[in-house]
Design an enzyme around this catalytic site. Sequence first.
Site, short mmCIF file in Angstrom:
data_model
loop_
_atom_site.label_atom_id
_atom_site.label_comp_id
_atom_site.label_asym_id
_atom_site.label_seq_id
_atom_site.Cartn_x
_atom_site.Cartn_y
_atom_site.Cartn_z
N SER D 15 0.81 -1.23 0.00
CA SER D 15 0.00 0.00 0.00
C SER D 15 0.84 1.27 0.00
CB SER D 15 -0.93 0.01 1.21
OG SER D 15 -0.19 -0.05 2.40
N ASP D 191 -0.07 5.69 11.66
CA ASP D 191 -0.05 4.31 12.14
C ASP D 191 1.34 3.69 12.13
OD1 ASP D 191 0.40 3.97 9.47
OD2 ASP D 191 -1.37 2.74 9.07
N HIS D 194 2.09 3.84 7.23
CA HIS D 194 1.81 4.69 6.07
C HIS D 194 2.28 6.11 6.33
CE1 HIS D 194 -1.09 1.34 5.84
NE2 HIS D 194 -0.81 1.40 4.56
#
Lengths: 220, 220, 220, 220, 220, 220, 220, 220
Positions: D15, D191, D194
């Site tokens: 991601s 977090d 990211h």
Amino acid sequence: MLLEKGDQLLMIGDSITDCGRARPVGEGFAAALGDGYVRLVSALLTAVYPEKVIRVVNMGVSGNTVRDLKARRETDVLALRPDWLSIMIGVNDVWRQFDSPHMVETHVLPEEYEDTLETLVKQTRPNLKGLVLMRPFYIEPLREDAMRSTVDLYGEIVKKIAEKYNAIFVDTQAAFDKLLQHGHSSRYSWDRVHPELSGHMDIAKAFLDAIGFDWNRRDF
Amino acid sequence: MLLEKGDQLLMIGDSITDCGRARPVGEGFAAALGDGYVRLVSALLTAVYPEKVIRVVNMGVSGNTVRDLKARRETDVLALRPDWLSIMIGVNDVWRQFDSPHMVETHVLPEEYEDTLETLVKQTRPNLKGLVLMRPFYIEPLREDAMRSTVDLYGEIVKKIAEKYNAIFVDTQAAFDKLLQHGHSSRYSWDRVHPELSGHMDIAKAFLDAIGFDWNRRDF
Amino acid sequence: MLLEKGDQLLMIGDSITDCGRARPVGEGFAAALGDGYVRLVSALLTAVYPEKVIRVVNMGVSGNTVRDLKARRETDVLALRPDWLSIMIGVNDVWRQFDSPHMVETHVLPEEYEDTLETLVKQTRPNLKGLVLMRPFYIEPLREDAMRSTVDLYGEIVKKIAEKYNAIFVDTQAAFDKLLQHGHSSRYSWDRVHPELSGHMDIAKAFLDAIGFDWNRRDF
Amino acid sequence: MLLEKGDQLLMIGDSITDCGRARPVGEGFAAALGDGYVRLVSALLTAVYPEKVIRVVNMGVSGNTVRDLKARRETDVLALRPDWLSIMIGVNDVWRQFDSPHMVETHVLPEEYEDTLETLVKQTRPNLKGLVLMRPFYIEPLREDAMRSTVDLYGEIVKKIAEKYNAIFVDTQAAFDKLLQHGHSSRYSWDRVHPELSGHMDIAKAFLDAIGFDWNRRDF
Amino acid sequence: MLLEKGDQLLMIGDSITDCGRARPVGEGFAAALGDGYVRLVSALLTAVYPEKVIRVVNMGVSGNTVRDLKARRETDVLALRPDWLSIMIGVNDVWRQFDSPHMVETHVLPEEYEDTLETLVKQTRPNLKGLVLMRPFYIEPLREDAMRSTVDLYGEIVKKIAEKYNAIFVDTQAAFDKLLQHGHSSRYSWDRVHPELSGHMDIAKAFLDAIGFDWNRRDF
Amino acid sequence: MLLEKGDQLLMIGDSITDCGRARPVGEGFAAALGDGYVRLVSALLTAVYPEKVIRVVNMGVSGNTVRDLKARRETDVLALRPDWLSIMIGVNDVWRQFDSPHMVETHVLPEEYEDTLETLVKQTRPNLKGLVLMRPFYIEPLREDAMRSTVDLYGEIVKKIAEKYNAIFVDTQAAFDKLLQHGHSSRYSWDRVHPELSGHMDIAKAFLDAIGFDWNRRDF
Amino acid sequence: MLLEKGDQLLMIGDSITDCGRARPVGEGFAAALGDGYVRLVSALLTAVYPEKVIRVVNMGVSGNTVRDLKARRETDVLALRPDWLSIMIGVNDVWRQFDSPHMVETHVLPEEYEDTLETLVKQTRPNLKGLVLMRPFYIEPLREDAMRSTVDLYGEIVKKIAEKYNAIFVDTQAAFDKLLQHGHSSRYSWDRVHPELSGHMDIAKAFLDAIGFDWNRRDF
Amino acid sequence: MLLEKGDQLLMIGDSITDCGRARPVGEGFAAALGDGYVRLVSALLTAVYPEKVIRVVNMGVSGNTVRDLKARRETDVLALRPDWLSIMIGVNDVWRQFDSPHMVETHVLPEEYEDTLETLVKQTRPNLKGLVLMRPFYIEPLREDAMRSTVDLYGEIVKKIAEKYNAIFVDTQAAFDKLLQHGHSSRYSWDRVHPELSGHMDIAKAFLDAIGFDWNRRDF
């Protein structure tokens, strides 16, 4: 049929009347009348008495109790100058006592209900050609259910006021009780308060019968 | 507590279990478990027995009857290889008989219900460490209500099968009956089938009590 | 259990309390209470003490610091006339110092925090049957983390004020520290501030334990 | 600068690489490259080396582990025939061990990680002009954090493989460690996995430095 | 680098500055800064000078001309008390003359442009540590294009004012002219006014170069 | 006017033709014809030649090059059996060379363009009553612009093929060049490729003039 | 009333029947039956003959002509095994001739209409207890209107087939003609094809009258 | 052509004029002008008389009657200072009498229509270079239709006022009557009030013919 050519019929009440009607005023083409009995009443009046050109207006508001109707009397009833008025109110006055016992300020007890409704009727009746009081109902046949018996009590209050002030009384509870002999409440309503379309048709029929609607009229 | 470290608990059922769980498999973080009792069970297991690392999977599907559970046995239960399985099914089997009397092919009558559930249990039990059968319930205290008495009948079938196949029986109806002594059904559910969160908590508690959950555990 | 029949419990705080509650007032059915610990507290109170008919109101607002709570005291606490009040505030007061070091006017330093909270508590306590002060927490076990040690400092302030003004102190940080012995912070929260449902259950349990909730109550 | 005129640079990963890139192939104008470091690398290559006409392609997929990259080698790397390939993978391989300890089949342990990555690199290297291996990182300065120390271990594996197969190694963790000396992790990431845009710029700079990008180039 | 620890840099302009920034004030995490050069400037300042803790604020508004900037001076500049201010305005002042020749009241002709900009600069300069005037640009290399030559004229006005009021002048047009030697305008912009991300990077680089940003800084 | 009663006119091309037409076939009421020149042609044919009952079909597809038209010949032209066909293609064949120099496989160079278009015309012409080839255009008056001069080159190819295969040639570029004498390109198009409605009207007029449309027709 | 206990009545047709019904099968609660006459028929059957438990299914599809009904006979009629079938089709067969004169393949001329409808009726009649053919109508009183006179022609075909195959014929056109004596077409329909709810009520009444519905039934 | 260089033409009316124009003022690029005849007029003026730089403004409002135009005279006409004004109003004044016979207060009868329109014209004419009065129309050829004959009456009123106040009269009804000789009303409009694009083109042509537009102009 009691309504005369060009009469305006204003129907007021709670979510059973509202059914998603247009704001601020529920009138015009069918969608503006919501998706309940008001729309059915209007469609039937047009389809069977087209030359009467009756104007039906829906001023129901979801969640309303008799307190709200009283507060809306000037703006939502008198200002629109109806010839006929129908009122169906009371189930929320009762329901909150059962589904929200902790929110006591939302409970409209019988005495307040009777006083408020009577005041509303007394003040409004002189402005009208005709007044229809529709009994609040609970789609439950067992009278030992606490909410059914309470709604019955409120229905008796409506009946009493109707008699006192020369209003037409429509016994919607009786109409539902007949249906409930032939099916469980879940066939006609998912929560015993809001009817399926067949239930709305039942209300519309009871209302129209009460004002002398001729279902077999052919000569127009 | 009966579940052991690393066990997977798969909970299957209808909309009361489903509650918007993730597809195709309802597991992962809390939203994936739907918004009902499954999520509460998982949260309580993690909060009180964090070292057990229990895996809870929600495979409920809205509208399901026992016929659907049988059809989904391979793909939705065995393929996921659970250690423990809970089943709560039956209210739709009954409900369609009452809300849709005209759609007869959707009615699962008691005999079919019993046969299908028993087959499902018999075939699945050997693959499991433990099986929990949860009684279907109707949030209505009056036993003369036709749907309540029918749901009771299906509940007895579940109890019988639980005893025969060494499954833990969770009497959710009894849990709701206690609540109904202190409030009308509309306080706990808008349609007597789908509970408010307090009702889901009631189910979760009944389930956890049945598997030996220690609510006062402090020594971890 | 300390709450009495008909008591209203108002819970105020930041996003951990808010969790998407209804506006302007977070009360009514479960969704109106948000999706966090407030809703769990309410569901548990209803499921285990149904006859107490406790009213739980969520007045959390995402992003709030103690400054905001003070500003909302009249409209969001006193005007609703709660019997019991719980306050959990402080993590945003600290967080902005770490995630937005360039926005200095958003930083609530310890002295301001203590003064503001004490004023709020002192002025509000007399209007209440009971007051619960919940410690702000950070879901991080390493005390050398700068934000953890700062949150700890604010937590000590809360504890001191609770003792001084006869409030019940709930040590949520201690509750999380137990969980963190059995799993990394990312198991319970994605950002160490907002808990997963298991963490909200942890908070709810800590709160209920503090007010004498009997998890094994059966006699109702 | 190592890239030559007309070269295609394909960047693959999870991601952090994906960032909302276009499907099925992440190329074209800037939005197609996602909103992370890939887009920044492309913009900087165009702004500083416009005559090189470098083609940057983003093939990151959120949630990927090294297992997924291996499975996508044919369709998502070789079929596009890149000249240069960058790989940044590993944080999900680790993260699942910490945030989902109960879902053991999602855990990619060090041995499997090393074997899979090495196979991927060995098979793919011959097709490339150049290969860049970017270290997976965790935006947390405390090495005693269990996840940080595990990510460090995986980073060492990447470094070893880079040396063995003549790949350029980009130490993104070192780049973040410098930033973390001047701010808490919450300044750069919500977090710790990211990054905010400043973190993506940090990655882009580390990558470009490693391929000989001249930040002060003026003679074009 | 000219900016000092804790400085606030406010960047004002039209849609090229705005790029979807947050309202009412464009600051906070990266998305609040819009998707253009302001966000890149902020990310680069944080990534390379983390200890400076520079605060970047985006107050661009799409469609603005110099008239709008003047009108917003109090509320959108002074009220936020920036240390540094950058202004890039003028392309809409010109564009309307070409794309909307019939809407003459939207045309800001050179004299009005110069007077308005000079007034704005003169009044604001004393409140600032530093002022940066960025030249409006048109991404078209052919000077015989009527709009290019007009934009050039406005650019000269900006340059003149910058010199007169001791502001840093950033020649964005020169930066684009270099890129246009290596590609057609459609590579960098779809309408010659709004750049692709590579163009925004070009602006950001020109700005940072002008304030002494050290791209090769390593010692922090 | 060359079209006869009941003729079907199929117009194929790229986004300038497409303009949001219906899928899979762009015909029926006006919205199905997209929002460009095709819709205007159809409306004018109906308004001025209502008795001819001309059927206009829009088969444009955004992003198409001549390669795509060739691939769609069977399904999107022949299968619909038009009497007349108009083709306007080529700007994407050129544009990609300028806006995406790095994506070389998307570039259709002049030789391929000519071969492909000629094959398409040669194979299709025998099935038609009439064929109209519309010149691709670029809304830029300066011929030294690299893209304008390239589009001119492709336009000459179209003209040559039109002459060779007895097709009507519509010089849309000449039509735009007249407009550009009275206004900048930004008045007629935001990107010099897609016209404003006035530009679409310009195309429609050029097309209708070419097929003998009588603008002053009154005798019907 | 001709329908017997437990009978299924399937109503098929075009958009006047469809009215947004559920897919693939239009049955269940009221919304699944669309918002037209089918829903009204079902509601009236339930409200007045609740013990008959009639099942009404809506299989109308917007835009259908008689060609489509024939094609859907197996899947959309026989497969559902109705006891009674109603068909109302034809207005699209005619309308396309008038609103889309250029799309000749969509025109169903009288001969084809008659042949197709007769085949459909002949093949389906034996599977049914009863068949109702409803006349297609046009809400326009002036018979010299070209579309009205054409729809009349199709209506005569339906009448002829009804007589030949022992079907009940419902003269919806006659029902609308009565209404049109008391109001302009725009009162009942915005396009003379799709009725307002009053028109749907008119259709429902005509249908129910034809099957012996007793509007004044009270003895149930 | 009567309009002179730089003139502003403001077009006011009801939904036929409005067609989704921008609010509060309908001007700018084409979408701001709505999707009807106003946009077509503007596009044709730009395409054929580009050097005139005519400004077209759409101030139509759906549902308007002549009462509304009078009320909007100051804000929506005079405040914008047009050189030319076109008015097309009246169909709603008539339509409500037919589609809503029960809402009598919405009916604008001929006398009120004439008085109101005349007042509006008389007061506004002196401020204008030129005034165009467009006849309201009904897309129905049969004059015995009650609404057609009523609209005709209102059209005569418009014609009379145009003559009296030196306004250009545009006979849109005559233009539609020609089209209706070659097709049914449903070809040009779904409700006989709102035209398809071909009908809007018909209006645009009638308007432009009336102001001396030269369709064959080539010398610019």
